[in-house]
Scaffold this motif. Structure first.
Motif: not given
Lengths: 135, 125
Positions: A46, A49-50, A55, A113-117, A126, A128, B41, B44, B48, B51-52, B68, B71, B75
């Motif tokens: 966490n 990813i901040k 990122r 797992e962390k999703i990141i866009y 996108f 992970i 999750l 999370n 996101e 944040k977007t 997003i 996606k 997922y």
């Protein structure tokens, strides 16, 4: 004092049943241990990813190439301070690139797992992040 | 002979109880662990999305939200989870796109998995 055969049998019975009861508590103990480790890794993932630099490192890593094209030493230093054996990979749901892999023999692997866009002015993706510990 | 028979009955019953407790504890353990992981999750996903929105200019924001949303939903599907995300512009949102930002949207997520079922309306702060 004479100990009867039935008394010995009863003693063995109680001892055997006590041992069996102990086995029942193993899953509970594992749950508590796993929960603690999972929480630790998840908190670390966490915080990673901040961080915008991290990122961007994830975004700019070329997943089609097997070699690392970014400098991951800063992350490696952070992970080295916390864990002996760890795992970190990035995936875009079709290709997975392993940045750090667990080594040697281990019994358990706990992964978060962390999703990141992520995007910059010209590109968006996108991805992970998978971060785990092996022990 | 009678004593041995009663001892066998006691052993059998105790073994059965221990087995049931063991299986039950394993199931509870798995359910709790999965629910726990999926709760992370869920937060999370919300992080996101927000944040977007916060990092997007007015003209880009809706397009990025659509990307997003798709996606994340894909997922989730791969993990056998249904994540229905709705991001709807508020009626009070400005018509001038350059003024549009993340505060002008309503966000909801309907998350259904084997271990966790959550409907959440959230705000980006």
């Amino acid at each position: 004092m004479v100990i009867k055969k039935s008394q010995i049998l009863n003693f063995e019975l109680i001892l055997g049943l006590s041992l069996l009861s102990l086995i029942v508590f193993i899953p509970y103990n594992n749950l508590n241990n796993n929960k603690g480790i999972f929480l630790e890794i998840d908190t670390l993932a966490n915080s990673l990813i901040k961080n915008n630099n991290f990122r961007l490192t994830i975004l700019s890593e070329n997943l089609s190439s097997q070699n690392l094209n970014n400098n991951w030493s800063a992350i490696e230093n952070i992970l080295n301070k916390s864990y002996k054996n760890y795992f970190l990979s990035i995936t875009n749901t079709s290709i997975e690139k392993i940045v750090f892999n667990c080594s040697g023999k281990f019994k358990n692997k706990i992964v978060t797992e962390k999703i990141i866009y992520i995007y910059n002015n010209t590109y968006a993706d996108f991805r992970i992040l998978k971060l785990g510990v092996c022990y | 002979m009678k004593g041995k028979k009663s001892q066998l009955i006691i052993i059998s019953i105790t073994l059965l109880i221990v087995l049931i407790v063991f299986i039950n504890s394993t199931i509870v353990n798995k359910k709790f662990k999965e629910g726990y992981i999926q709760n992370y999750l869920l937060s999370n996903i919300m992080d996101e999305i927000c944040k977007t929105g916060k990092l997007s200019n007015g003209s880009y924001i809706e397009n990025r939200y659509n990307i997003i949303k798709n996606k994340i939903e894909n997922y989730c599907l791969k993990k056998n989870i249904i994540c229905n995300i709705t991001i709807v512009k508020k009626s009070s949102a400005p018509t001038n796109l350059t003024l549009l930002n993340y505060t002008h949207f309503n966000y909801t997520i309907n998350y259904t998995s084997k271990y966790l079922k959550v409907y959440r309306r959230f705000n980006c702060k």
